[in-house]
Design a protein around this motif. Structure first.
Motif, PDB file in Angstrom:
ATOM      1  N   LYS A 196       0.843  -1.199   0.000  1.00 21.16           N
ATOM      2  CA  LYS A 196       0.000   0.000   0.000  1.00 21.16           C
ATOM      3  C   LYS A 196       0.877   1.247   0.000  1.00 21.16           C
ATOM      4  O   LYS A 196       1.906   1.302   0.646  1.00 21.16           O
ATOM      5  CB  LYS A 196      -0.914  -0.005   1.225  1.00 21.16           C
TER       6      LYS A 196
ATOM      7  N   GLY B  13       2.558  -0.472  -6.358  1.00 20.05           N
ATOM      8  CA  GLY B  13       1.702  -1.317  -5.532  1.00 20.05           C
ATOM      9  C   GLY B  13       2.136  -2.747  -5.338  1.00 20.05           C
ATOM     10  O   GLY B  13       1.487  -3.479  -4.605  1.00 20.05           O
TER      11      GLY B  13
ATOM     12  N   ILE C 284       0.117  -5.611   2.166  1.00 18.98           N
ATOM     13  CA  ILE C 284      -1.309  -5.915   2.044  1.00 18.98           C
ATOM     14  C   ILE C 284      -1.443  -7.433   1.938  1.00 18.98           C
ATOM     15  O   ILE C 284      -0.824  -8.047   1.066  1.00 18.98           O
ATOM     16  CB  ILE C 284      -1.914  -5.243   0.799  1.00 18.98           C
TER      17      ILE C 284
ATOM     18  N   HIS D 237      -8.139  -6.362  -0.361  1.00 19.57           N
ATOM     19  CA  HIS D 237      -7.264  -5.197  -0.338  1.00 19.57           C
ATOM     20  C   HIS D 237      -6.229  -5.251  -1.465  1.00 19.57           C
ATOM     21  O   HIS D 237      -5.835  -4.216  -2.000  1.00 19.57           O
ATOM     22  CB  HIS D 237      -6.585  -5.065   1.027  1.00 19.57           C
TER      23      HIS D 237
ATOM     24  N   ASN E 230      -5.849  -2.421  -4.256  1.00 17.46           N
ATOM     25  CA  ASN E 230      -4.525  -1.858  -4.513  1.00 17.46           C
ATOM     26  C   ASN E 230      -4.168  -1.972  -5.999  1.00 17.46           C
ATOM     27  O   ASN E 230      -3.603  -1.043  -6.585  1.00 17.46           O
ATOM     28  CB  ASN E 230      -3.486  -2.579  -3.649  1.00 17.46           C
TER      29      ASN E 230
ATOM     30  N   ASP F 218      -1.297   8.985  -1.567  1.00 20.85           N
ATOM     31  CA  ASP F 218      -1.510   7.825  -0.694  1.00 20.85           C
ATOM     32  C   ASP F 218      -2.694   7.990   0.252  1.00 20.85           C
ATOM     33  O   ASP F 218      -3.057   7.048   0.942  1.00 20.85           O
ATOM     34  CB  ASP F 218      -0.248   7.453   0.066  1.00 20.85           C
TER      35      ASP F 218
END
Length: 189
Positions: A10, A38, A66, A71, A75, A187
């Protein structure tokens, strides 16, 4: 690649972030094939100690490993959008095509998942990132509004101006002349 492990990270939102990830992996002696927005493609899986150390080093610079599937998908969506908006050439593809090329799920599932977890739509995220990119290009003062409009795929400079004013409260020319700019870190999105 054989033995490859993909680690999702992340807040890796720019080329400097990629360099930071590379430096951390090198510092910890974790071999990798490639680092992208990412994610990092590692040459082998991480053991628990490596994962702990990596998480600790990442948190020092504002990154986070992550691990949950949802998630990771979110991402990947954000990374695909950032890749598109920050590329040197505008892609004339629809937003859905850009995302589907990189994420092997049905677009309806992806949009539902994104909205459920983020509280806003993929299109909203895309528009917000585009506005931040417009701010950045205005601050560089190297391109005209017409060039920025073309580069980011706005149908006309007037549409860029009205979208920008709606999002920021300023016309592009007024924003350009502000002494204190109001850009947001990518971010936080």
């Amino acid at each position: 690649m054989p033995g490859e492990t993909i680690v999702h990270i992340k807040n890796v939102v720019c080329k400097r972030c990629i360099i930071s990830v590379q430096n951390i992996l090198d510092q910890l002696g974790i071999p990798f094939y490639e680092i992208k927005l990412g994610k990092a493609h590692l040459k082998s899986p991480l053991n628990n100690m490596q994962k702990l150390k990596l998480g600790k080093e990442f948190s020092k610079v504002g990154f986070k490993l992550i691990e949950r599937r949802e998630h990771k998908i979110i991402n990947e969506i954000k990374s695909a959008i950032l890749d598109d908006i920050y590329s040197d050439e505008f892609s004339s593809k629809k937003l859905s095509e850009i995302i589907i090329e990189k994420i092997p799920y049905e677009y309806g599932h992806i949009t539902h998942l994104f909205t459920q977890h983020e509280g806003y739509t993929i299109q909203s995220f895309y528009n917000r990132i585009k506005i931040e990119r417009v701010k950045e290009l205005l601050e560089y003062d190297e391109l005209s509004i017409t060039n920025i409009s073309d580069r980011l795929g706005y149908s006309t400079p007037a549409y860029l101006s009205s979208s920008f004013k709606k999002a920021t409260g300023y016309s592009p020319s007024v924003y350009k002349n502000l002494k204190v700019k109001c850009r947001q870190s990518l971010d936080i999105f």
